[in-house]
Write a protein that holds these residues in place. Structure first.
Motif, PDB file in Angstrom:
ATOM      1  N   GLN A 214       0.825  -1.201   0.000  1.00 31.53           N
ATOM      2  CA  GLN A 214       0.000   0.000   0.000  1.00 31.53           C
ATOM      3  C   GLN A 214       0.862   1.255   0.000  1.00 31.53           C
ATOM      4  OE1 GLN A 214      -2.467  -0.751   3.409  1.00 31.53           O
ATOM      5  NE2 GLN A 214      -4.247  -1.131   2.098  1.00 31.53           N
ATOM      6  N   ARG A 215       1.942   1.258   0.745  1.00 30.34           N
ATOM      7  CA  ARG A 215       2.838   2.409   0.785  1.00 30.34           C
ATOM      8  C   ARG A 215       3.449   2.675  -0.584  1.00 30.34           C
ATOM      9  NH1 ARG A 215       6.648   1.356   5.403  1.00 30.34           N
ATOM     10  NH2 ARG A 215       4.901   0.373   6.375  1.00 30.34           N
ATOM     11  N   SER A 216       3.805   1.610  -1.319  1.00 32.27           N
ATOM     12  CA  SER A 216       4.415   1.810  -2.633  1.00 32.27           C
ATOM     13  C   SER A 216       3.410   2.376  -3.633  1.00 32.27           C
ATOM     14  CB  SER A 216       5.048   0.520  -3.150  1.00 32.27           C
ATOM     15  OG  SER A 216       4.039  -0.426  -3.403  1.00 32.27           O
ATOM     16  N   VAL A 217       2.133   2.040  -3.480  1.00 31.11           N
ATOM     17  CA  VAL A 217       1.108   2.596  -4.365  1.00 31.11           C
ATOM     18  C   VAL A 217       0.992   4.095  -4.127  1.00 31.11           C
ATOM     19  CG1 VAL A 217      -1.368   2.647  -4.827  1.00 31.11           C
ATOM     20  CG2 VAL A 217      -0.192   0.458  -4.598  1.00 31.11           C
ATOM     21  N   LEU A 218       1.123   4.520  -2.876  1.00 32.11           N
ATOM     22  CA  LEU A 218       0.980   5.932  -2.553  1.00 32.11           C
ATOM     23  C   LEU A 218       2.223   6.744  -2.890  1.00 32.11           C
ATOM     24  CD1 LEU A 218      -0.925   5.700   0.834  1.00 32.11           C
ATOM     25  CD2 LEU A 218      -1.849   6.096  -1.437  1.00 32.11           C
ATOM     26  N   ALA A 219       3.366   6.078  -3.070  1.00 27.11           N
ATOM     27  CA  ALA A 219       4.578   6.800  -3.445  1.00 27.11           C
ATOM     28  C   ALA A 219       4.429   7.299  -4.873  1.00 27.11           C
ATOM     29  CB  ALA A 219       5.795   5.897  -3.314  1.00 27.11           C
TER      30      ALA A 219
ATOM     31  N   LEU B 240      -7.867   4.660  -9.246  1.00 30.36           N
ATOM     32  CA  LEU B 240      -7.661   3.928 -10.496  1.00 30.36           C
ATOM     33  C   LEU B 240      -6.752   2.708 -10.338  1.00 30.36           C
ATOM     34  CD1 LEU B 240      -7.319   7.067 -12.775  1.00 30.36           C
ATOM     35  CD2 LEU B 240      -9.241   5.465 -12.719  1.00 30.36           C
ATOM     36  N   SER B 241      -6.639   2.205  -9.114  1.00 30.02           N
ATOM     37  CA  SER B 241      -5.738   1.077  -8.863  1.00 30.02           C
ATOM     38  C   SER B 241      -6.115  -0.158  -9.676  1.00 30.02           C
ATOM     39  CB  SER B 241      -5.701   0.731  -7.376  1.00 30.02           C
ATOM     40  OG  SER B 241      -6.994   0.336  -6.936  1.00 30.02           O
ATOM     41  N   ASP B 242      -7.405  -0.322  -9.969  1.00 31.63           N
ATOM     42  CA  ASP B 242      -7.815  -1.492 -10.757  1.00 31.63           C
ATOM     43  C   ASP B 242      -7.857  -1.198 -12.258  1.00 31.63           C
ATOM     44  OD1 ASP B 242      -9.973   0.233 -10.494  1.00 31.63           O
ATOM     45  OD2 ASP B 242     -11.457  -1.384 -10.549  1.00 31.63           O
ATOM     46  N   ARG B 243      -7.505   0.019 -12.655  1.00 35.84           N
ATOM     47  CA  ARG B 243      -7.476   0.410 -14.083  1.00 35.84           C
ATOM     48  C   ARG B 243      -6.151   1.116 -14.405  1.00 35.84           C
ATOM     49  NH1 ARG B 243     -12.503   0.315 -16.660  1.00 35.84           N
ATOM     50  NH2 ARG B 243     -11.146   0.249 -18.461  1.00 35.84           N
ATOM     51  N   PRO B 244      -5.019   0.418 -14.289  1.00 36.52           N
ATOM     52  CA  PRO B 244      -3.722   1.055 -14.511  1.00 36.52           C
ATOM     53  C   PRO B 244      -3.555   1.627 -15.921  1.00 36.52           C
ATOM     54  CG  PRO B 244      -3.475  -1.319 -14.381  1.00 36.52           C
ATOM     55  CD  PRO B 244      -4.891  -1.008 -13.997  1.00 36.52           C
ATOM     56  N   GLU B 245      -4.259   1.071 -16.904  1.00 38.36           N
ATOM     57  CA  GLU B 245      -4.146   1.591 -18.263  1.00 38.36           C
ATOM     58  C   GLU B 245      -4.743   3.001 -18.359  1.00 38.36           C
ATOM     59  OE1 GLU B 245      -8.115  -0.531 -18.080  1.00 38.36           O
ATOM     60  OE2 GLU B 245      -6.119  -0.917 -17.317  1.00 38.36           O
ATOM     61  N   ILE B 246      -5.798   3.265 -17.611  1.00 39.62           N
ATOM     62  CA  ILE B 246      -6.382   4.616 -17.616  1.00 39.62           C
ATOM     63  C   ILE B 246      -5.452   5.578 -16.902  1.00 39.62           C
ATOM     64  CG2 ILE B 246      -8.302   6.024 -16.753  1.00 39.62           C
ATOM     65  CD1 ILE B 246     -10.131   3.667 -17.376  1.00 39.62           C
ATOM     66  N   LEU B 247      -4.853   5.127 -15.833  1.00 36.69           N
ATOM     67  CA  LEU B 247      -3.896   5.968 -15.110  1.00 36.69           C
ATOM     68  C   LEU B 247      -2.718   6.325 -16.014  1.00 36.69           C
ATOM     69  CD1 LEU B 247      -3.521   7.222 -12.316  1.00 36.69           C
ATOM     70  CD2 LEU B 247      -2.294   5.160 -11.641  1.00 36.69           C
ATOM     71  N   ASP B 248      -2.228   5.358 -16.778  1.00 33.24           N
ATOM     72  CA  ASP B 248      -1.122   5.620 -17.690  1.00 33.24           C
ATOM     73  C   ASP B 248      -1.545   6.541 -18.830  1.00 33.24           C
ATOM     74  OD1 ASP B 248       1.652   5.185 -18.371  1.00 33.24           O
ATOM     75  OD2 ASP B 248       0.884   4.082 -20.112  1.00 33.24           O
ATOM     76  N   ASP B 249      -2.742   6.336 -19.379  1.00 30.86           N
ATOM     77  CA  ASP B 249      -3.249   7.223 -20.434  1.00 30.86           C
ATOM     78  C   ASP B 249      -3.403   8.647 -19.908  1.00 30.86           C
ATOM     79  OD1 ASP B 249      -3.333   5.095 -22.188  1.00 30.86           O
ATOM     80  OD2 ASP B 249      -5.501   4.793 -22.020  1.00 30.86           O
ATOM     81  N   LEU B 250      -3.881   8.771 -18.679  1.00 28.25           N
ATOM     82  CA  LEU B 250      -4.034  10.097 -18.070  1.00 28.25           C
ATOM     83  C   LEU B 250      -2.676  10.779 -17.948  1.00 28.25           C
ATOM     84  CD1 LEU B 250      -5.715  12.288 -16.705  1.00 28.25           C
ATOM     85  CD2 LEU B 250      -5.473  11.000 -14.564  1.00 28.25           C
ATOM     86  N   ARG B 251      -1.657  10.028 -17.565  1.00 33.28           N
ATOM     87  CA  ARG B 251      -0.308  10.603 -17.465  1.00 33.28           C
ATOM     88  C   ARG B 251       0.146  11.142 -18.812  1.00 33.28           C
ATOM     89  NH1 ARG B 251       4.384   9.264 -18.946  1.00 33.28           N
ATOM     90  NH2 ARG B 251       3.790   7.143 -19.473  1.00 33.28           N
ATOM     91  N   VAL B 252      -0.085  10.387 -19.874  1.00 28.85           N
ATOM     92  CA  VAL B 252       0.303  10.819 -21.217  1.00 28.85           C
ATOM     93  C   VAL B 252      -0.424  12.111 -21.584  1.00 28.85           C
ATOM     94  CG1 VAL B 252       0.222  10.225 -23.669  1.00 28.85           C
ATOM     95  CG2 VAL B 252       0.932   8.511 -21.999  1.00 28.85           C
ATOM     96  N   VAL B 253      -1.722  12.163 -21.312  1.00 27.75           N
ATOM     97  CA  VAL B 253      -2.498  13.369 -21.609  1.00 27.75           C
ATOM     98  C   VAL B 253      -1.946  14.561 -20.818  1.00 27.75           C
ATOM     99  CG1 VAL B 253      -4.770  14.455 -21.330  1.00 27.75           C
ATOM    100  CG2 VAL B 253      -4.595  12.149 -22.275  1.00 27.75           C
TER     101      VAL B 253
END
Length: 115
Positions: free
Chosen positions: A5-10, A31-44
């Motif tokens: 859990q700590r590594s997710v929050l880092a 978005l822990s269960d949707r890492p692809e959306i999190l990555d797409d959001l980062r790109v945007v």
């Protein structure tokens, strides 16, 4: 709190210039269960100007705080932010048009593409 859990929050390095640690913690959890959306959001977010980026992240945080499902919060925030940018651009163009003859006389040059 366990180590996982700590590594997710880092906040990962690539997210550091994009969101605050608090915003990252909210996004990573939502978005822990949707890492692809999190990555797409980062790109945007990397493609946006700092002002538009801040508006988008604020809109996502507000949507999540209002109880929207995480994926719906991201899509809604994208739509709202896009609309806000259009309105701001229209207002800026209107101000330039209002200048009329007082507008700057320098020639307009196309922007160079980044490579």
């Amino acid at each position: 709190m366990d180590r996982r859990q700590r590594s997710v929050l880092a906040r990962p390095l690539q997210w550091q210039p994009l969101v605050s640690p608090r915003q990252w913690a909210i996004l990573a959890h939502a978005l822990s269960d949707r890492p692809e959306i999190l990555d797409d959001l980062r790109v945007v977010l990397t493609q946006l100007s700092p002002g538009v980026r801040k508006a988008l992240v604020t809109n996502i945080m507000e949507a999540l705080a209002s109880g929207a499902r995480p994926t719906r919060a991201v899509w809604s925030a994208l739509a709202i932010t896009g609309h806000e940018v259009k309105l701001c651009s229209a207002a800026a163009l209107g101000r330039l048009h209002a200048l009329g003859d007082d507008a700057p006389s320098a020639p307009v040059r196309p922007l160079r593409r980044r490579e």
